[in-house]
Design a protein around this motif. Structure first.
Motif, short mmCIF file in Angstrom:
data_model
loop_
_atom_site.label_atom_id
_atom_site.label_comp_id
_atom_site.label_asym_id
_atom_site.label_seq_id
_atom_site.Cartn_x
_atom_site.Cartn_y
_atom_site.Cartn_z
N ASP A 178 -9.14 -4.81 -5.72
CA ASP A 178 -8.34 -3.91 -4.90
C ASP A 178 -8.71 -4.20 -3.44
N PHE A 179 -8.26 -3.34 -2.55
CA PHE A 179 -8.49 -3.53 -1.12
C PHE A 179 -9.96 -3.81 -0.79
N HIS A 209 -11.05 -7.27 -1.91
CA HIS A 209 -10.41 -8.30 -1.08
C HIS A 209 -11.10 -8.43 0.28
N THR A 210 -11.41 -7.29 0.89
CA THR A 210 -11.95 -7.34 2.24
C THR A 210 -13.45 -7.58 2.28
N ASP A 269 -2.98 -4.27 -3.95
CA ASP A 269 -3.13 -3.86 -2.55
C ASP A 269 -3.25 -5.06 -1.60
N VAL A 270 -3.43 -4.74 -0.32
CA VAL A 270 -3.51 -5.76 0.72
C VAL A 270 -4.87 -6.43 0.69
N LEU A 314 -7.29 -6.85 8.58
CA LEU A 314 -6.43 -5.67 8.69
C LEU A 314 -5.44 -5.77 9.83
N THR A 319 -2.65 -8.15 8.57
CA THR A 319 -1.84 -7.59 7.48
C THR A 319 -1.09 -6.34 7.96
N PRO A 369 0.84 -1.20 0.00
CA PRO A 369 0.00 0.00 0.00
C PRO A 369 0.88 1.26 0.00
#
Length: 185
Positions: free
Chosen positions: A29-30, A33-34, A66-67, A130, A133, A9
């Motif tokens: 993207d983030f 993913h989440t 991203d994560v 989160l 990570t 990030p």
């Protein structure tokens, strides 16, 4: 899967998302993913994974950024060995850390804590994804508890940044790797 963005990030991942999306790619993207792969990532982060897990998660996706995907770029690449890998970098680790710190203070501030308090989905993403990570990158969770002062170690975060980038550059197949700084245009 056509492109795996392995950059951490704050290295131009949003710009890379915009560019890949403009090219017509389906990009996770983030947020995707989440939200869309949250259950899979919870299992991965807590129980482990297989190549098949990533193949199934991203079978209809053209690119990831991203994560948490950037931490699993090599596992995702095993599932999609023809995918190109882009390592996005900042000008230097100090600029990266200052940008990360600004984001943490803005997005990890009051409203992020409030959303985690009020939204079960957001709370689960914070607690199960989160936090882990954040520890992987910064040595601490991305979002701190409501009544706790942030504990952030700049040296540890910069070391994680250097280690991640060195690992990508030394491990990714050279013919599939692009190392790119968005500041280059």
């Amino acid at each position: 899967m056509k492109v795996i963005v392995a950059g951490l990030p704050k290295t131009g991942t949003k710009s890379m998302n915009a560019a890949l999306s403009q090219l017509g790619f389906v990009v996770y993207d983030f947020l995707e993913h989440t939200v869309l792969t949250q259950d899979e990532y919870v299992d991965i982060l807590h129980k482990g994974w297989s190549t098949e897990d990533f193949r199934r998660m991203y079978q209809d996706v053209d690119a990831v950024v991203d994560v948490p995907a950037c931490f699993f770029w090599d596992e995702i690449h095993k599932a999609f060995p023809d995918a190109k890998i882009i390592l996005t970098l900042r000008e230097n680790e100090d600029i990266w850390w200052n940008s990360m710190l600004t984001q943490l203070e803005t997005n990890g501030g009051f409203f992020a804590k409030l959303s985690a308090l009020l939204s079960p989905t957001c709370r689960r993403a914070h607690r199960k994804i989160l936090d882990l990570t954040g520890i992987m990158v910064l040595g601490c969770p991305f979002v701190q508890p409501f009544f706790k002062n942030p504990e952030r170690n700049a040296q540890l975060a910069k070391k994680g940044y250097r280690s991640h980038n060195a690992y990508v550059m030394s491990t990714a197949p050279k013919d599939l790797l692009l190392v790119y700084k968005c500041s280059e245009g």
